[in-house]
Write a protein that holds these residues in place. Structure first.
Motif, PDB file in Angstrom:
ATOM      1  N   TYR A  71      21.482 -43.484  -2.119  1.00  0.00           N
ATOM      2  CA  TYR A  71      22.853 -42.982  -2.281  1.00  0.00           C
ATOM      3  C   TYR A  71      23.671 -43.253  -1.026  1.00  0.00           C
ATOM      4  N   CYS A  74      24.639 -46.949  -0.613  1.00  0.00           N
ATOM      5  CA  CYS A  74      25.782 -47.328  -1.442  1.00  0.00           C
ATOM      6  C   CYS A  74      27.074 -46.696  -0.929  1.00  0.00           C
ATOM      7  N   TRP A 313      25.631 -38.999 -15.365  1.00  0.00           N
ATOM      8  CA  TRP A 313      25.071 -38.963 -14.010  1.00  0.00           C
ATOM      9  C   TRP A 313      23.822 -39.833 -13.912  1.00  0.00           C
ATOM     10  N   GLU A 316      24.974 -43.337 -13.727  1.00  0.00           N
ATOM     11  CA  GLU A 316      25.507 -43.665 -12.398  1.00  0.00           C
ATOM     12  C   GLU A 316      24.394 -43.784 -11.368  1.00  0.00           C
ATOM     13  N   PHE A 317      23.445 -42.865 -11.397  1.00  0.00           N
ATOM     14  CA  PHE A 317      22.334 -42.935 -10.447  1.00  0.00           C
ATOM     15  C   PHE A 317      21.460 -44.165 -10.711  1.00  0.00           C
ATOM     16  N   ILE A 320      23.234 -46.937  -8.976  1.00  0.00           N
ATOM     17  CA  ILE A 320      23.035 -46.847  -7.527  1.00  0.00           C
ATOM     18  C   ILE A 320      21.638 -47.305  -7.149  1.00  0.00           C
ATOM     19  N   TRP A 321      20.644 -46.889  -7.931  1.00  0.00           N
ATOM     20  CA  TRP A 321      19.265 -47.288  -7.606  1.00  0.00           C
ATOM     21  C   TRP A 321      19.107 -48.802  -7.745  1.00  0.00           C
ATOM     22  N   MET A 338      19.301 -38.091  -4.779  1.00  0.00           N
ATOM     23  CA  MET A 338      20.678 -38.567  -4.900  1.00  0.00           C
ATOM     24  C   MET A 338      21.645 -37.409  -5.116  1.00  0.00           C
ATOM     25  N   SER A 339      21.222 -36.430  -5.897  1.00  0.00           N
ATOM     26  CA  SER A 339      22.084 -35.279  -6.161  1.00  0.00           C
ATOM     27  C   SER A 339      22.334 -34.483  -4.889  1.00  0.00           C
ATOM     28  N   TYR A 342      24.786 -36.384  -2.792  1.00  0.00           N
ATOM     29  CA  TYR A 342      26.146 -36.204  -3.320  1.00  0.00           C
ATOM     30  C   TYR A 342      26.754 -34.911  -2.767  1.00  0.00           C
ATOM     31  N   THR A 345      27.591 -35.262   0.857  1.00  0.00           N
ATOM     32  CA  THR A 345      28.828 -36.019   1.038  1.00  0.00           C
ATOM     33  C   THR A 345      30.042 -35.116   0.835  1.00  0.00           C
ATOM     34  N   GLY A 432      30.651 -43.087  -8.009  1.00  0.00           N
ATOM     35  CA  GLY A 432      29.726 -41.996  -7.722  1.00  0.00           C
ATOM     36  C   GLY A 432      30.005 -41.282  -6.426  1.00  0.00           C
TER      37      GLY A 432
END
Length: 441
Positions: A71, A74, A313, A316-317, A320-321, A338-339, A342, A345, A432
């Motif tokens: 994550y 990206c 989600w 989207e993940f 990203i992966w 990843m969550s 997020y 962030t 994302g």
């Protein structure tokens, strides 16, 4: 929000972690990026974490940091946070508290991280929570549902939970069983620490009269025969486990040997069918090849899982992966990582263009309860509570996935009621990446 043009005003806001718009690109008109605190330079923010990359707890859990890293990689390609790249340093503690202390010392004193995030495990993180708070290091989004990181901000002002705490999870499980299985004779299979104790406390609020036995295991002792046999002898026809995945596999294999076939309900921590299936195969030396023993078992959920291929989600993940991940496939543990990244962030955006450690904590307390993301239910962050997400679904395990049998219900610790949560789930923003405004408190 409106960009702040006056450098003097920007400097004042930076003192409490404020700044400009929290978008991933460089802030416009909000002054220059500054080396505003330990671990923050003009072009980077350094975060740290500890995980069991080796040892008995490594299966599954060692995948979490790979999700976090993917994550952030990206995110960095899109400009990071206020033009700063996120540097994520994670170290192996082998799920050994003494090793957790060692690597945390390295992260804080040698690597000079800005904040800890996602440190994993109740017994391991318990060994360093005092040190992190004494050093004034933000200790965000601990990978554990213990109440220790969120129940008492006065004791641990820098620490925050993230996932549903085990007591609240126990309450939701207890209410469900009381309503749907009112005649069940319930046995408890518990890890002998805060994990099991908190879960049991929550369950007993709704099921005390139905519980016929409570058996505990000490992590590291792989012989659970006495505990499973005692549950069988007590006549328990419904067993709830607050245990880690390896003990889900051990309890299933032991019950199979004993010819014991109750209805099983495993808490979220111990219920990933892909991981448990692999452990069953390994522990049985190939005699049990997959997670078929778990079919029909119940569990809880607070995040979408990889089998939910229509969930935005997960889509989207997956992107990203594919773009920024390493070897292997997207797993539920990588989704978890990843969550968390997020949410981290969102926290960094809310802390402003030139964040400080104190300002980061203030921002999470002030606006964290408003954040939306992949978790199913709201966070409970405030000055009085550092507890994470507040609700869960009930799921039935089917193959390598699950099906929902009860929608999200929310609660809190103590005697807070359990309530239906009917708000529409959030959807991922563009790329994302969240877009939180800076907290100006």
């Amino acid at each position: 929000m409106t960009a702040i043009a006056a450098a003097t005003v920007a400097s004042t806001l930076a003192a409490c972690g404020g700044g400009d718009d929290g978008s991933s690109s460089s802030a416009e008109g909000g002054g220059e990026n500054e080396a505003s605190d330990i671990g923050v330079t003009e072009d980077s923010i350094k975060l740290g974490a500890h995980y069991p990359l080796t040892g008995v707890a490594a299966p599954g859990y060692s995948e979490i940091p790979t999700g976090v890293q993917a994550y952030f990689d990206c995110l960095n390609k899109e400009g990071g946070v206020y033009g700063r790249d996120i540097e994520f340093i994670f170290k192996d503690d082998a799920y050994n508290p003494s090793q957790t202390s060692q690597v945390t010392n390295e992260l804080v004193l040698e690597e000079e991280i800005f904040a800890m995030m996602s440190g994993l495990g109740t017994p391991t993180h318990s060994a360093v929570v005092d040190f992190l708070n004494d050093e004034g290091v933000p200790d965000l989004f601990v990978s554990s549902g213990s109440l220790l990181w969120g129940e008492n901000p006065e004791e641990y002002p820098m620490s925050f939970g993230w996932q549903t705490d085990y007591l609240s999870e126990g309450k939701i499980i207890g209410e469900y069983i009381a309503n749907e299985f009112p005649d069940a004779k319930v046995g408890l299979f518990l890890q002998d620490d805060d994990f099991g104790q908190d879960g049991e406390e929550g369950i007993r609020q709704y099921l005390d009269d139905q519980i016929v036995a409570a058996e505990r295991y000490v992590p590291g002792n792989t012989n659970v025969g006495p505990q499973i046999a005692a549950l069988q002898a007590a006549g328990a026809d419904f067993v709830v486990g607050f245990n880690v995945p390896s003990y889900t596999a051990l309890s299933q294999l032991t019950a199979l040997q004993l010819g014991y076939d109750p209805q099983w309900f495993y808490s979220n921590v111990g219920s990933d069918p892909n991981l448990v299936g692999g452990l069953l195969n390994r522990f049985s030396e190939g005699k049990v090849s997959d997670a078929a023993l778990l079919d029909g078992a119940l569990t809880t959920g607070y995040l979408p899982t990889v089998d939910m291929t229509d969930n935005p989600w997960i889509q989207e993940f997956s992107r990203i992966w594919d773009e920024c991940g390493g070897e292997g496939e997207l797993s539920n543990y990588r989704v978890y990582g990843m969550s968390q990244a997020y949410t981290m962030t969102q926290a960094l955006q809310a802390a402003g263009q030139n964040p400080t450690r104190e300002g980061l904590v203030e921002a999470v307390e002030a606006v964290g309860a408003e954040w939306e993301g992949p978790v199913f239910a709201p966070f409970r962050y405030s000055e009085d509570s550092h507890l994470g997400t507040s609700g869960m679904t009930i799921e039935r395990i089917v193959g390598n996935g699950s099906e929902e049998v009860q929608p999200v219900r929310t609660t809190d610790i103590g005697d807070a009621p359990i309530e239906e949560f009917d708000k529409e789930p959030a959807t991922p923003p563009a790329n994302g990446i969240p877009d939180e405004e800076a907290y100006e408190g």
